[in-house]
Design an enzyme around this catalytic site. Structure first.
Site, mmCIF file in Angstrom:
data_model
loop_
_atom_site.group_PDB
_atom_site.id
_atom_site.type_symbol
_atom_site.label_atom_id
_atom_site.label_comp_id
_atom_site.label_asym_id
_atom_site.label_seq_id
_atom_site.Cartn_x
_atom_site.Cartn_y
_atom_site.Cartn_z
ATOM 1 N N PHE A 1 59.588 43.428 26.860
ATOM 2 C CA PHE A 1 58.316 43.011 26.241
ATOM 3 C C PHE A 1 57.744 41.746 26.858
ATOM 4 C CE2 PHE A 1 60.842 45.122 22.876
ATOM 5 C CZ PHE A 1 60.082 46.276 22.814
ATOM 6 N N ARG A 2 58.624 40.899 27.392
ATOM 7 C CA ARG A 2 58.159 39.608 27.897
ATOM 8 C C ARG A 2 57.761 39.651 29.369
ATOM 9 N NH1 ARG A 2 62.311 37.813 24.445
ATOM 10 N NH2 ARG A 2 61.582 36.342 22.898
ATOM 11 N N GLN B 1 70.539 38.851 23.659
ATOM 12 C CA GLN B 1 69.179 38.545 23.207
ATOM 13 C C GLN B 1 68.480 39.833 22.804
ATOM 14 O OE1 GLN B 1 68.304 36.628 27.164
ATOM 15 N NE2 GLN B 1 67.246 35.161 25.868
ATOM 16 N N ILE C 1 67.635 43.504 20.918
ATOM 17 C CA ILE C 1 67.557 43.917 19.521
ATOM 18 C C ILE C 1 67.725 45.426 19.416
ATOM 19 C CG2 ILE C 1 66.076 41.985 18.853
ATOM 20 C CD1 ILE C 1 63.655 43.792 19.185
ATOM 21 N N HIS D 1 68.722 37.445 18.548
ATOM 22 C CA HIS D 1 67.361 37.771 18.094
ATOM 23 C C HIS D 1 67.360 38.894 17.057
ATOM 24 C CE1 HIS D 1 65.697 36.008 22.138
ATOM 25 N NE2 HIS D 1 66.189 35.095 21.345
ATOM 26 N N CYS E 1 66.628 39.055 -0.672
ATOM 27 C CA CYS E 1 67.986 39.323 -1.166
ATOM 28 C C CYS E 1 68.885 39.939 -0.091
ATOM 29 C CB CYS E 1 67.943 40.224 -2.403
ATOM 30 S SG CYS E 1 67.570 41.950 -2.043
ATOM 31 N N CYS F 1 60.884 45.289 -1.467
ATOM 32 C CA CYS F 1 62.254 45.580 -1.903
ATOM 33 C C CYS F 1 62.284 46.199 -3.295
ATOM 34 C CB CYS F 1 63.064 44.284 -1.882
ATOM 35 S SG CYS F 1 64.769 44.478 -2.418
ATOM 36 N N ASN G 1 70.697 39.041 37.777
ATOM 37 C CA ASN G 1 69.327 39.136 37.271
ATOM 38 C C ASN G 1 68.375 39.376 38.439
ATOM 39 O OD1 ASN G 1 67.580 38.891 34.908
ATOM 40 N ND2 ASN G 1 66.742 37.093 35.934
ATOM 41 N N ILE H 1 71.011 45.983 38.185
ATOM 42 C CA ILE H 1 72.132 45.731 37.272
ATOM 43 C C ILE H 1 73.062 46.938 37.132
ATOM 44 C CG2 ILE H 1 72.682 45.340 34.816
ATOM 45 C CD1 ILE H 1 70.178 43.478 34.805
HETATM 46 ZN ZN LIG Z 1 65.317 42.197 -2.165
#
Ligand SMILES: [Zn+2]
Length: 254
Positions: free
Chosen positions: A40-41, A106, A108, A126, A137, A160, A226, A244
């Site tokens: 995304f970056r 990093q 997700i 992240h 909660c 929630c 990288n 990679i």
């Molecule tokens: Zn909740």
């Protein structure tokens, strides 16, 4: 040392891995691009075209929460189809061999877990966007449930069912504070290793930038795989700018 060619890169990495007592891999978007997850970056990436939703805006506005979920479901085609790549499989092999007890990431996308590394051994700086949580909660929600509610209510983000709090993907958004427990675990893993292995991160986003230096000062070797140069290439024991998956495929155990 910047590896002059692929063969030298793999040979040198193999020597570093064999000599290491404990490896801490640190992964970024580059390890997942071959899995179809967009970076995304990166230049031309999603976040250079669409401004990310800030955490405070998510909290403040129902419309922003709706938009946030609309974007998440639009990306489902990438995330739902993604399978671990050669880099993930190599790290899972090192984990099984007892060389790499855990991974700092990093990303997700949940792909380290999908590759077989237990969830509690993956430190996600992240967060994770393959499930959701209540911000008040912490009740966990599956995306399929959120999507059903969202669709049934005319694209309105649900709250929630226990406490009425806002439900958000379990990611750390722009403007949201870093998860303290994960930061502490990542620091400990950085100090415990004698080889810190950066894969697919340009190390520009804080707190990523702090870890290689911490490892190096603590006496560990530093290897960076990288595509682009990083600020830490000069202090690294090995810098690899090759693909990679190609560099790491010899480390996949069969
Ligand atoms: Zn909740």
């Amino acid at each position: 040392m910047i590896a002059p060619d692929l063969e030298t890169a793999i040979d040198t990495l193999q020597e570093l891995v064999e000599a290491a007592r404990q490896i801490t891999p640190f992964t970024g978007a580059g390890i997942s691009t071959e899995c179809g997850i967009p970076d995304f970056r990166s230049p031309g990436g999603l976040w250079t075209k669409t401004r990310p939703i800030q955490f405070e805006d998510f909290l403040a506005s129902q419309e922003m929460r709706n938009e946030s979920w609309r974007r998440r479901f639009a990306m489902e085609q990438y995330f739902a189809a993604a399978r671990p790549g050669r880099g993930h499989l190599a790290l899972a092999s090192l984990h099984r061999a007892g060389k790499a007890p855990g991974v700092i990431t990093q990303n997700i996308d949940n792909l380290h877990q999908s590759s077989g590394i237990p969830g509690e051994r993956v430190v996600e700086l992240h967060g994770n966007n393959t499930y959701a949580v209540c911000l008040d909660c912490a009740k966990r929600y599956e995306l399929s449930w959120v999507k059903m509610q969202f669709t049934d209510r005319g694209e309105r983000a649900p709250d929630c069912i226990d406490c009425g709090g806002h439900i958000k993907t379990a990611t750390i958004s722009f403007g949201q504070s870093m998860p303290e427990r994960e930061m502490r675990r990542a620091e400990q893993m950085t100090l415990d290793c004698d080889l810190f292995l950066v894969i697919g991160s340009s190390l520009v986003v804080w707190p990523a930038a702090g870890f290689p230096l911490m490892a190096k000062r603590n006496g560990a070797k530093l290897a960076i795989i990288n595509r682009e140069a990083t600020e830490f290439d000069e202090i690294a024991d090995l810098v690899v700018r090759e693909d990679i998956g190609t560099v790491l495929s010899p480390f996949v155990a069969h």
